[in-house]
Design a protein around this motif. Structure first.
Motif, mmCIF file in Angstrom:
data_model
loop_
_atom_site.group_PDB
_atom_site.id
_atom_site.type_symbol
_atom_site.label_atom_id
_atom_site.label_comp_id
_atom_site.label_asym_id
_atom_site.label_seq_id
_atom_site.Cartn_x
_atom_site.Cartn_y
_atom_site.Cartn_z
ATOM 1 N N LYS A 165 0.833 -1.203 0.000
ATOM 2 C CA LYS A 165 0.000 0.000 0.000
ATOM 3 C C LYS A 165 0.870 1.256 0.000
ATOM 4 O O LYS A 165 1.832 1.354 0.733
ATOM 5 C CB LYS A 165 -0.912 -0.015 1.234
ATOM 6 C CG LYS A 165 -2.068 0.950 1.112
ATOM 7 C CD LYS A 165 -3.095 0.720 2.212
ATOM 8 C CE LYS A 165 -4.003 1.911 2.369
ATOM 9 N NZ LYS A 165 -4.753 2.263 1.169
ATOM 10 N N GLY A 166 0.499 2.179 -0.905
ATOM 11 C CA GLY A 166 1.230 3.439 -0.986
ATOM 12 C C GLY A 166 2.387 3.423 -1.977
ATOM 13 O O GLY A 166 2.924 4.471 -2.320
ATOM 14 N N GLU A 167 2.751 2.233 -2.443
ATOM 15 C CA GLU A 167 3.846 2.137 -3.419
ATOM 16 C C GLU A 167 3.390 2.672 -4.782
ATOM 17 O O GLU A 167 2.268 2.388 -5.215
ATOM 18 C CB GLU A 167 4.256 0.660 -3.568
ATOM 19 C CG GLU A 167 5.468 0.442 -4.431
ATOM 20 C CD GLU A 167 5.712 -1.046 -4.729
ATOM 21 O OE1 GLU A 167 6.656 -1.337 -5.471
ATOM 22 O OE2 GLU A 167 4.949 -1.894 -4.219
ATOM 23 N N LYS A 168 4.251 3.417 -5.441
ATOM 24 C CA LYS A 168 3.881 4.003 -6.724
ATOM 25 C C LYS A 168 3.800 2.925 -7.799
ATOM 26 O O LYS A 168 4.731 2.139 -7.970
ATOM 27 C CB LYS A 168 4.895 5.080 -7.116
ATOM 28 C CG LYS A 168 4.347 6.039 -8.145
ATOM 29 C CD LYS A 168 5.267 7.229 -8.345
ATOM 30 C CE LYS A 168 5.052 8.299 -7.298
ATOM 31 N NZ LYS A 168 5.885 9.499 -7.562
ATOM 32 N N ILE A 169 2.685 2.878 -8.508
ATOM 33 C CA ILE A 169 2.513 1.890 -9.581
ATOM 34 C C ILE A 169 2.773 2.546 -10.933
ATOM 35 O O ILE A 169 3.584 2.077 -11.717
ATOM 36 C CB ILE A 169 1.102 1.260 -9.544
ATOM 37 C CG1 ILE A 169 0.869 0.535 -8.215
ATOM 38 C CG2 ILE A 169 0.916 0.294 -10.721
ATOM 39 C CD1 ILE A 169 -0.549 0.008 -8.025
ATOM 40 N N LEU A 170 2.068 3.626 -11.209
ATOM 41 C CA LEU A 170 2.207 4.329 -12.490
ATOM 42 C C LEU A 170 2.605 5.770 -12.239
ATOM 43 O O LEU A 170 2.098 6.398 -11.307
ATOM 44 C CB LEU A 170 0.874 4.348 -13.247
ATOM 45 C CG LEU A 170 0.436 3.143 -14.050
ATOM 46 C CD1 LEU A 170 -0.894 3.466 -14.741
ATOM 47 C CD2 LEU A 170 1.460 2.721 -15.103
ATOM 48 N N GLU A 171 3.472 6.247 -13.085
ATOM 49 C CA GLU A 171 3.807 7.662 -13.047
ATOM 50 C C GLU A 171 3.773 8.191 -14.478
ATOM 51 O O GLU A 171 4.486 7.681 -15.345
ATOM 52 C CB GLU A 171 5.188 7.867 -12.418
ATOM 53 C CG GLU A 171 5.502 9.326 -12.289
ATOM 54 C CD GLU A 171 6.708 9.592 -11.409
ATOM 55 O OE1 GLU A 171 7.357 8.630 -10.952
ATOM 56 O OE2 GLU A 171 7.001 10.780 -11.201
ATOM 57 N N ILE A 172 2.933 9.172 -14.678
ATOM 58 C CA ILE A 172 2.747 9.731 -16.016
ATOM 59 C C ILE A 172 3.425 11.095 -16.031
ATOM 60 O O ILE A 172 3.147 11.927 -15.173
ATOM 61 C CB ILE A 172 1.238 9.843 -16.309
ATOM 62 C CG1 ILE A 172 0.645 8.429 -16.323
ATOM 63 C CG2 ILE A 172 0.959 10.551 -17.621
ATOM 64 C CD1 ILE A 172 -0.653 8.331 -15.641
ATOM 65 N N ARG A 173 4.308 11.268 -17.008
ATOM 66 C CA ARG A 173 5.082 12.518 -17.046
ATOM 67 C C ARG A 173 4.945 13.193 -18.401
ATOM 68 O O ARG A 173 5.278 12.592 -19.425
ATOM 69 C CB ARG A 173 6.569 12.209 -16.843
ATOM 70 C CG ARG A 173 6.909 11.782 -15.438
ATOM 71 C CD ARG A 173 8.422 11.776 -15.310
ATOM 72 N NE ARG A 173 8.853 11.091 -14.111
ATOM 73 C CZ ARG A 173 10.026 10.488 -13.996
ATOM 74 N NH1 ARG A 173 10.871 10.469 -15.015
ATOM 75 N NH2 ARG A 173 10.359 9.905 -12.863
ATOM 76 N N HIS A 174 4.467 14.400 -18.380
ATOM 77 C CA HIS A 174 4.392 15.244 -19.587
ATOM 78 C C HIS A 174 3.748 14.509 -20.754
ATOM 79 O O HIS A 174 4.218 14.601 -21.890
ATOM 80 C CB HIS A 174 5.793 15.731 -20.001
ATOM 81 C CG HIS A 174 6.467 16.516 -18.925
ATOM 82 N ND1 HIS A 174 5.915 17.654 -18.383
ATOM 83 C CD2 HIS A 174 7.637 16.312 -18.258
ATOM 84 C CE1 HIS A 174 6.723 18.125 -17.454
ATOM 85 N NE2 HIS A 174 7.755 17.320 -17.331
ATOM 86 N N LEU A 175 2.684 13.781 -20.461
ATOM 87 C CA LEU A 175 2.032 12.999 -21.516
ATOM 88 C C LEU A 175 1.182 13.894 -22.416
ATOM 89 O O LEU A 175 0.321 14.641 -21.948
ATOM 90 C CB LEU A 175 1.133 11.937 -20.856
ATOM 91 C CG LEU A 175 0.268 11.101 -21.793
ATOM 92 C CD1 LEU A 175 1.131 10.198 -22.647
ATOM 93 C CD2 LEU A 175 -0.704 10.242 -20.985
ATOM 94 N N SER A 176 1.449 13.797 -23.716
ATOM 95 C CA SER A 176 0.618 14.507 -24.689
ATOM 96 C C SER A 176 0.227 13.541 -25.789
ATOM 97 O O SER A 176 0.965 12.608 -26.117
ATOM 98 C CB SER A 176 1.375 15.693 -25.298
ATOM 99 O OG SER A 176 1.637 16.649 -24.296
#
Ligand code: ADP
Ligand code: MG
Length: 245
Positions: A2-13
């Motif tokens: 719990k709390g662990e980052k699964i997805l990180e979206i960066r500057h998505l266009s």
């Protein structure tokens, strides 16, 4: 965890031709988050979820799944989708297969489970959505609400880390919306990590840990349900929510 980052979206266009549909989206999802995405039709919600499920390729930006970019074309999409599943507005069941086979095929083909194991697991999740009595039915014999519960059981049977829902109740007759929301409410209560695009504001308010409001391909506001529903800051959020009052 719990709390662990699964997805990180960066500057998505994302552009469709010359039409910018997603513009510089930054956003992340951690284990245990129940994120509801709200916003008017055409604001880019489906395109965002489709990028997260590798059904669309971003024009620029990164989608990191446990730090690995899934948008670079190198990831095995079927394997990835067994970890990050998706439930569609139009169910997308295999209409030529019965309910049980719908819930087994991904497990045997992608996860390489034995038939016995896949059947047992499918039954467990069909039970959970209240559809165990229908294992031999074909999708066309079922109501919309039943089909969507099967689609949810099928997705759950892969035991994903994150489940994406794109307006799961929008294609349903009003009397069937409740049975699907009830299943999703239960999953949220059990701690399943979910991103849910929905127009069901009461559901979003009650069930989400976080609400994201999109307009014109941009995340305009992102906060707790209390922030967004009781004290929206962005004028577009206020205007949008005003339509539901
Ligand atoms: P939402 O789910 O919020 O209604 P969508 O992501 O479906 O929004 O659509 C956002 C915009 O992208 C709309 O203007 C839509 O017409 C356009 N769009 C979506 N898919 C495509 C596509 N495959 N080709 C061209 N334009 C698309
Ligand atoms: Mg949509």
């Amino acid at each position: 965890m719990k709390g662990e980052k699964i997805l990180e979206i960066r500057h998505l266009s994302k552009m469709f031709g010359k039409n910018p549909v997603l513009r510089d989206i930054d956003f992340s999802v951690s284990s245990g988050d129940v994120t509801c995405i709200i916003g008017a039709s055409g604001s880019g919600k489906s395109t965002l979820l489709r990028c997260l499920n590798i059904l669309e390729t971003p024009t620029t930006g990164e989608i990191l799944y446990h730090g690995e970019d899934i948008a670079d074309g190198k990831v095995n999409a079927a394997q990835y989708r067994s970890r990050v599943g998706m439930v569609f507005q139009s169910f997308n069941l295999f209409n030529n297969m019965n309910v049980l086979d719908n819930c087994m095929i991904g497990q045997t083909k992608v996860l390489k489970k034995s038939k016995e194991e896949a059947r047992k697991n499918a039954m467990y999740y069909l039970e959970k959505v209240g559809m165990a009595p229908y294992i031999n039915a074909k999708p066309k014999q079922l109501s919309g609400g039943q089909k969507q519960r099967i689609a949810i059981a099928r997705a759950l049977a892969m035991e994903p880390e994150l489940l994406l829902f794109d307006e799961p109740t929008s294609a349903l007759d009003p009397q069937m919306v409740g049975e699907v929301l009830e299943v999703m409410r239960k999953l949220a209560g059990e701690g399943l990590t979910m991103i849910i695009v929905t127009h069901e504001m009461a559901f979003a308010r009650d069930v989400s840990t976080r609400v994201v409001f999109m307009a014109d391909g941009v995340i305009c506001e992102d906060g707790t349900p209390k922030d967004i529903f009781e004290n929206p800051q962005n004028p577009q959020t206020k205007e949008f929510l005003g339509r539901f009052m």
